[in-house]
Write a protein that holds these residues in place. Structure first.
Motif, mmCIF file in Angstrom:
data_model
loop_
_atom_site.group_PDB
_atom_site.id
_atom_site.type_symbol
_atom_site.label_atom_id
_atom_site.label_comp_id
_atom_site.label_asym_id
_atom_site.label_seq_id
_atom_site.Cartn_x
_atom_site.Cartn_y
_atom_site.Cartn_z
ATOM 1 N N MET A 1 0.629 6.485 -3.482
ATOM 2 C CA MET A 1 -0.437 7.434 -3.214
ATOM 3 C C MET A 1 -1.294 7.644 -4.455
ATOM 4 S SD MET A 1 -1.736 9.464 -1.062
ATOM 5 C CE MET A 1 -2.230 11.047 -0.580
ATOM 6 N N ARG A 2 -0.648 7.757 -5.608
ATOM 7 C CA ARG A 2 -1.357 7.968 -6.858
ATOM 8 C C ARG A 2 -2.270 6.782 -7.160
ATOM 9 N NH1 ARG A 2 0.321 10.703 -12.290
ATOM 10 N NH2 ARG A 2 1.068 12.301 -10.894
ATOM 11 N N GLU A 3 -1.814 5.598 -6.892
ATOM 12 C CA GLU A 3 -2.600 4.379 -7.131
ATOM 13 C C GLU A 3 -3.825 4.347 -6.210
ATOM 14 O OE1 GLU A 3 -3.737 1.282 -9.177
ATOM 15 O OE2 GLU A 3 -1.925 2.393 -9.657
ATOM 16 N N GLN A 4 -3.651 4.789 -4.974
ATOM 17 C CA GLN A 4 -4.775 4.834 -4.029
ATOM 18 C C GLN A 4 -5.840 5.820 -4.497
ATOM 19 O OE1 GLN A 4 -2.576 5.793 -0.488
ATOM 20 N NE2 GLN A 4 -2.734 3.687 0.279
ATOM 21 N N LEU A 5 -5.416 6.946 -5.028
ATOM 22 C CA LEU A 5 -6.367 7.928 -5.541
ATOM 23 C C LEU A 5 -7.132 7.379 -6.742
ATOM 24 C CD1 LEU A 5 -4.394 11.293 -5.284
ATOM 25 C CD2 LEU A 5 -6.379 10.577 -3.952
ATOM 26 N N LYS A 6 -6.449 6.651 -7.606
ATOM 27 C CA LYS A 6 -7.118 6.045 -8.760
ATOM 28 C C LYS A 6 -8.161 5.030 -8.302
ATOM 29 C CE LYS A 6 -3.718 6.423 -12.430
ATOM 30 N NZ LYS A 6 -2.878 5.667 -13.363
ATOM 31 N N ARG A 7 -7.811 4.202 -7.311
ATOM 32 C CA ARG A 7 -8.772 3.203 -6.800
ATOM 33 C C ARG A 7 -9.968 3.878 -6.139
ATOM 34 N NH1 ARG A 7 -4.654 -0.885 -4.085
ATOM 35 N NH2 ARG A 7 -3.968 1.134 -3.459
#
Length: 182
Positions: A1-7
């Motif tokens: 989820m954190r990676e999706q927010l960064k992208r």
């Protein structure tokens, strides 16, 4: 989820580098803000579809006008006060609207919150108002729940309130509201 927010954040930053994205977001925010203010200003006024309170008022020329007798055509009904600066600015807009719609709609105004009839006549003369001016009172402003000027109601040909606006409205804005009510 954190990676999706960064992208998603990185994609948004790239998009904001385009001028049309920045302008589009700014225009959308301004439009939402404008619509929010309009909704707040009209929150206490009778809602769309509500029958307009009937009245019989005298014009500056001495004629009697009964709202219910104007059915069959849409009505633009603007409440104003002689001391109101925004009302002065909108006066020419109402004159232009009346010339534009001709006999396809009734354009009337109601002077309220005035000291005496002479102040209303002075306003009409100073502004070059060529629309019918009715002499209203506190009873009428309470019936329509008007407490700010100018307040404009667009009524359907059946006498229902279709649109309301508080404050200055352009001729295009009034035409658009009138078109929607027809």
């Amino acid at each position: 989820m954190r990676e999706q927010l960064k992208r998603a954040g990185a994609a948004w930053q790239r998009a904001r580098q385009r001028w049309w994205v920045r302008w589009g977001v700014d225009v959308a925010v301004a439009a939402l803000l404008f619509m929010g203010v309009m909704a707040w200003q009209t929150r206490h006024l009778p809602g769309a579809g509500t029958p307009a309170p009937d009245f019989q008022l005298r014009t500056l020329t001495g004629e009697q006008v009964r709202l219910s007798e104007l059915r069959g055509k849409p009505v633009v009904l603007a409440f104003w006060a002689p001391w109101c600066g925004v009302c002065k600015a909108e006066s020419s807009t109402l004159s232009a609207l009346r010339r534009t719609v001709g006999d396809r709609a009734h354009v009337l105004t109601v002077a309220v919150s005035y000291e005496n009839e002479a102040s209303v006549r002075r306003f009409v003369q100073d502004q070059g108002a060529d629309y019918p001016v009715l002499l209203g009172d506190d009873t009428l402003t309470r019936a329509f729940r008007v407490n700010s000027y100018p307040t404009t109601f667009i009524l359907s040909s059946e006498g229902r309130i279709e649109q309301t606006t508080v404050g200055y409205t352009t001729r295009l804005g009034l035409l658009w509201r009138l078109w929607r009510a027809s």
